[in-house]
Each structure stands twice: as structure tokens, then as C-alpha cells.
Design an enzyme around this catalytic site. Structure first.
Site, PDB file in Angstrom:
ATOM      1  N   ALA A  42       0.854  -1.193   0.000  1.00  0.00           N
ATOM      2  CA  ALA A  42       0.000   0.000   0.000  1.00  0.00           C
ATOM      3  C   ALA A  42       0.889   1.242   0.000  1.00  0.00           C
ATOM      4  O   ALA A  42       0.906   2.029   0.942  1.00  0.00           O
ATOM      5  CB  ALA A  42      -0.931  -0.003   1.207  1.00  0.00           C
ATOM      6  N   GLU A  43       1.647   1.406  -1.091  1.00  0.00           N
ATOM      7  CA  GLU A  43       2.620   2.512  -1.143  1.00  0.00           C
ATOM      8  C   GLU A  43       1.937   3.867  -1.082  1.00  0.00           C
ATOM      9  O   GLU A  43       2.488   4.834  -0.540  1.00  0.00           O
ATOM     10  CB  GLU A  43       3.477   2.391  -2.404  1.00  0.00           C
ATOM     11  CG  GLU A  43       2.932   3.013  -3.682  1.00  0.00           C
ATOM     12  CD  GLU A  43       1.665   2.360  -4.197  1.00  0.00           C
ATOM     13  OE1 GLU A  43       0.879   3.058  -4.850  1.00  0.00           O
ATOM     14  OE2 GLU A  43       1.463   1.163  -3.961  1.00  0.00           O
ATOM     15  N   ASP A  44       0.709   3.964  -1.610  1.00  0.00           N
ATOM     16  CA  ASP A  44      -0.003   5.241  -1.614  1.00  0.00           C
ATOM     17  C   ASP A  44      -0.320   5.700  -0.192  1.00  0.00           C
ATOM     18  O   ASP A  44      -0.096   6.852   0.172  1.00  0.00           O
ATOM     19  CB  ASP A  44      -1.284   5.129  -2.447  1.00  0.00           C
ATOM     20  CG  ASP A  44      -1.980   3.794  -2.235  1.00  0.00           C
ATOM     21  OD1 ASP A  44      -1.902   3.239  -1.122  1.00  0.00           O
ATOM     22  OD2 ASP A  44      -2.606   3.298  -3.187  1.00  0.00           O
ATOM     23  N   ASN A  45      -0.830   4.782   0.605  1.00  0.00           N
ATOM     24  CA  ASN A  45      -1.135   5.114   1.993  1.00  0.00           C
ATOM     25  C   ASN A  45       0.121   5.441   2.785  1.00  0.00           C
ATOM     26  O   ASN A  45       0.125   6.361   3.615  1.00  0.00           O
ATOM     27  CB  ASN A  45      -1.889   3.948   2.646  1.00  0.00           C
ATOM     28  CG  ASN A  45      -2.333   4.245   4.056  1.00  0.00           C
ATOM     29  OD1 ASN A  45      -1.577   4.075   5.012  1.00  0.00           O
ATOM     30  ND2 ASN A  45      -3.558   4.698   4.195  1.00  0.00           N
ATOM     31  N   ALA A  90       1.387   8.968   1.915  1.00  0.00           N
ATOM     32  CA  ALA A  90       0.576   9.971   2.613  1.00  0.00           C
ATOM     33  C   ALA A  90       0.934  10.028   4.097  1.00  0.00           C
ATOM     34  O   ALA A  90       1.061  11.121   4.680  1.00  0.00           O
ATOM     35  CB  ALA A  90      -0.903   9.652   2.430  1.00  0.00           C
TER      36      ALA A  90
END
Length: 463
Positions: free
Chosen positions: A274-277, A280
Site C-alpha cells: 500500500a505505497e499510496d497510503n 501519505a
């Protein structure tokens, strides 16, 4: 005798205490749900045009749009075209594929030919910096992008033509306010799903993401006490990302000699699924910056998703979350409609003698009404009458499946993503594995089918 009496009195007070706690929890959940509903109404029912849309190119910050591609996502042509038609005077578009034989390439080339005035190009070939294939696909685009502001948007997403301008407005918003606010480091868009194919899993996914998920997502981001981001469509600065390494420790604590060799920037997030989370969260915790939600949605058309596909998709992300935010994942069942309403019904029956079944009927009707109101806010129109009963049926099935899926997810650590198996490790890191099922053999069949990919239309092929 006196001691026994005290014990009896103490034990008789436990049900009262639990009933009070259950009722307070129920009120808290309703407050969160109504906050999400209110945010949806205020933020998404009116989407003004940004003045940046018609400004001279030299007067607005440049943006590099990065779109990683793999295979033929549903509505791929329309999804990619939505970024070619952005009403913004200064942007470039970089489309990337890992394999020169990828089926998405003819679609990308067709669009580049259709819009010769758009500064767009294709990068073929990945650079392996970790186990996450999306990061490996993106890394060259990330490094070769002309502008500091990056908009990373999944290939399965389409957006309105004014999305980029409104997002840049938020990213560049002033911080000299009273009271002072932290600078915005990331702008994201709430997912909104459609299921044109009508498969059962697709319909349940649509009902989940457009109601309960969206409601909680909006509420959490309104309160803004913690990072909560889905990475289908995110805008941030490369200069900010180059200062973080995914440790989630404040930057002053990551500048010791031991951390000098740690990778920073996008490459540092190749070890996470979950690189996006994680990106962020790193901007939030390491740099003490904040996020903001645009008034636009990331529209995601789902193709052929079976019930099994839906369940394993939800299992995958719960397994990832439990290694990132264990306490919140453990509490997750208590936020679900059926569990929360059962706790409230028992509490009200004990405290006030309110009959259980009439309460449950009123509760579920009200809960559904709020969810449909959130859908209307995000869609810009009420749920169409010809789809209403199918949608409500899918909504009910989602509610019934939530707890079994959660239990299944908590039993193991292996996931499948893009046809590859991974084992989820501490803090959401992953490693490749050859195992099968929840615990290597507990289930003999666990595979991710590619049936949700759509056939390439003949008018989109290379000629």
C-alpha cells in the site's frame, strides 16, 4: 456475608456499564456517519470552476501527470482520455508500462495521436526498486518528470476535466491563516465506483465504496486527526517526497548517521504493497504536513468482478491494514452496521426496555438512507430507479459478508496482487512468496483471475 453482597452488587453492575459503553459507542458511530454525510453534501454537490483553468500557462505551476498502465482495465480508453482533456494550461502526461508487449500500449498510442497538442509521452520498461510492481513501473516516470508537482493516477480511474485545476488550488492554498494551518502536502480524491458489467462482486464493491467506505473516508478526513488516503488519484510534490523514507518518524529523528543510506523518495516505498497510503502517512508524520480532499471524485469503472474476487480483494487490504494499524483493524467489526446495531439494541433493551426488533428496523432504514444520501452527493444525482433494488441487495450482501471477510483476513498474512503472491510483514512491508491460501494449504484454490480486464475495442488498436 457482607463481602458476598458486595461481590453480587459489583457483578450486577457490569451489564449496566456495558450497556452504557455500547450506547455511547453507537452514538459515536452515528456522529461519524452523519459527519461524513454532511461533508458529502457540502463538498461534492457543487464543484466550482477554478480560475487556474483559464490562466496563462506561465502563471500556474506545472504538473506532471503520471499514469502507470498494466493490461486492459475496464474503460481504459475513457480513463486515459480524461487526463488528456484536463482544463489546465501547464501539464505534461507520462504513460508508463513495464513490458513492451503490454495490451495498454495501443490505447496509449492512439490517444497521443488523437491529442497532438498535449505534451504526452510513453515510457516502456520498469526499474526494480522493490517488490511493489506499481512503484517499479512508476520510478522512471517519477525521475524523468519535468515538474515538481506530480499527479499519480491509476489506469482504472477517470476524472472530470476540472479536477487538476481544483486540486492545484488546494495544494497551493495559503498557510498564513488564523489559526495557522500546516501546509498541504497531498491532495486526494474519494473513489466513486460504477459497475457497468453487472457482475455480483462488482455490484457489492460498488455498494461498499460508494456508501459505507466513502462515508467513513469523508468523516475521517474532515476531522483530520490522522492520515487516511486511498491512492487511486493523489497530487503531491516530488521535493516533499524526496525528504521522506517511510519510517513515519519525524524528520529530525531520521537524520542520524544510521539513516544516511536509507533510500528516500518514491524508491523508498517499493517495499510496501500500500505505497499510496504509506506515502501519505510519511508526509503527514515525517514532515508534519497535512492532506486535503478535492471536491472531485476518482471515478472507477469495475469490470467482471465475481463474488470470490470481491472477497479476496477485501481480504487483501484488511491483511495489509492489520500490519499497519492493528488497533484500528481489530476495532473494525465494531464499526460495522450489524454489530453496532446489535450492541445498541441490547443496550437500549437493558436500559430502557425498548423492543429489539422495532429498533433494528428503524436503525437499518436510517443507516441505509444516510448511505444513499452519500451516494447521491458523490454521484451528483440520486440512485437511478432502475438500479435501486439491485443496489440495495448488493448493499445488504456487503453488510452480511463484512464480518466473515474480516475473520478470514485475520487468519493469514498472504495476499495476491496483480497475479503475484506476497506475504505481508511488519508495518505493511511485503515479500514475494510461493505459498498458497491463507496458511499454505488451508485453501487449495486461491487465485486472482484477470476476468475484470475488458477486451480491447477494435477502434483503439494500433494501425
Amino acid at each position: 456475608m457482607e463481602t458476598q453482597s458486595e461481590l453480587d452488587q459489583s457483578s450486577s453492575s457490569f451489564p449496566f456499564i456495558f450497556a452504557i459503553i455500547g450506547l455511547v459507542w453507537y452514538v459515536v458511530l452515528w456522529s461519524i456517519g452523519l459527519l461524513g454525510c454532511r461533508t458529502g453534501r457540502r463538498r461534492y454537490r457543487m464543484r466550482p470552476r477554478s480560475p487556474l483553468a483559464t490562466a496563462p500557462p506561465s502563471s500556474v505551476p506545472g504538473v506532471s501527470i503520471l499514469r502507470p498502465l498494466k493490461g486492459l482495465d475496464a474503460n481504459l480508453y475513457e480513463n486515459l482520455e480524461s487526463t488528456f482533456t484536463q482544463e489546465y494550461p501547464n501539464f505534461e502526461l507520462i504513460l508508463s508500462v513495464a513490458d513492451e508487449h503490454d495490451q495498454a500500449l495501443p490505447v496509449a498510442r492512439d490517444l497521443i495521436s488523437k491529442y497532438p497538442s498535449i505534451n504526452a509521452r510513453i515510457i516502456i520498461g520498469e526499474e526494480v526498486v522493490g517488490v511493489n510492481p506499481k512503484v517499479n513501473n512508476l520510478i522512471r516516470s517519477y525521475r524523468e518528470a519535468t515538474h515538481d508537482i506530480l499527479w499519480v493516477i491509476d489506469s482504472g480511474v477517470s476524472v472530470a476535466s476540472g479536477t487538476l485545476a481544483r486540486s492545484v488550488d488546494l495544494l497551493e492554498s495559503p498557510t498564513h491563516t488564523r489559526p495557522p494551518k500546516r501546509r498541504v502536502a497531498l491532495v486526494h480524491h474519494v473513489p466513486f465506483v460504477s459497475a457497468p458489467e453487472g457482475f455480483l462482486g462488482s455490484r457489492i464493491e460498488e455498494a461498499f465504496l460508494n456508501t459505507n467506505h466513502a462515508k467513513m473516508y469523508l468523516a475521517i478526513n474532515t476531522v483530520s486527526i490522522e492520515s487516511c488516503v486511498v491512492g487511486k488519484s493523489n497530487l503531491y510534490r516530488r521535493s516533499d517526497l524526496e525528504r521522506v523514507n517511510g519510517s513515519l518518524k519525524p524528520r529530525a529523528h531520521t537524520e542520524s548517521n544510521d539513516d544516511q543510506d536509507c533510500p528516500r523518495g518514491l524508491a523508498a516505498f517499493g517495499k510496501f504493497l500500500a505505497e499510496d497510503n504509506m506515502i501519505a502517512s510519511a508526509l503527514w508524520h515525517e514532515l508534519d504536513l497535512r492532506h486535503d480532499l478535492s471536491c472531485d471524485v476518482a471515478h472507477n469503472a469495475i469490470g467482471k468482478m465475481s463474488l470470490s474476487d470481491y472477497m479476496w480483494r477485501r481480504v487483501r487490504w484488511i491483511r495489509v491494514r492489520k500490519h499497519m494499524v492493528l488497533a484500528a483493524t481489530i476495532m473494525e467489526p465494531f464499526t460495522e452496521n450489524l454489530i453496532a446495531s446489535s450492541i445498541a439494541a441490547a443496550s437500549l433493551r437493558y436500559l430502557f426496555g425498548i423492543p429489539i426488533w422495532p429498533f433494528l428496523v428503524v436503525h437499518h432504514a436510517a443507516w441505509l438512507w444516510v448511505d444513499l444520501d452519500v451516494y447521491e452527493s458523490l454521484a451528483g444525482h440520486p440512485l437511478p430507479a432502475d438500479r435501486r433494488w439491485w443496489f440495495i441487495t448488493a448493499w445488504c450482501m456487503r453488510e452480511l459478508l463484512a464480518l466473515p471477510i474480516w475473520f478470514l483476513a485475520m487468519l493469514g498474512n498472504e495476499v495476491i496482487w496483480r497475479g503475484k503472491k506476497y506475504e505481508v510483514l511488519r508495518a505493511g512491508e511485503v515479500k514475494g512468496t510461493s505459498g498458497d491460501g491463507i496458511r499454505r494449504g488451508l485453501f487449495s484454490r486461491w487465485r486472482q483471475q484477470d476476468s475484470h480486464y475488458q477486451p480491447l475495442p477494435s477502434n483503439h488498436s494500433d494501425t
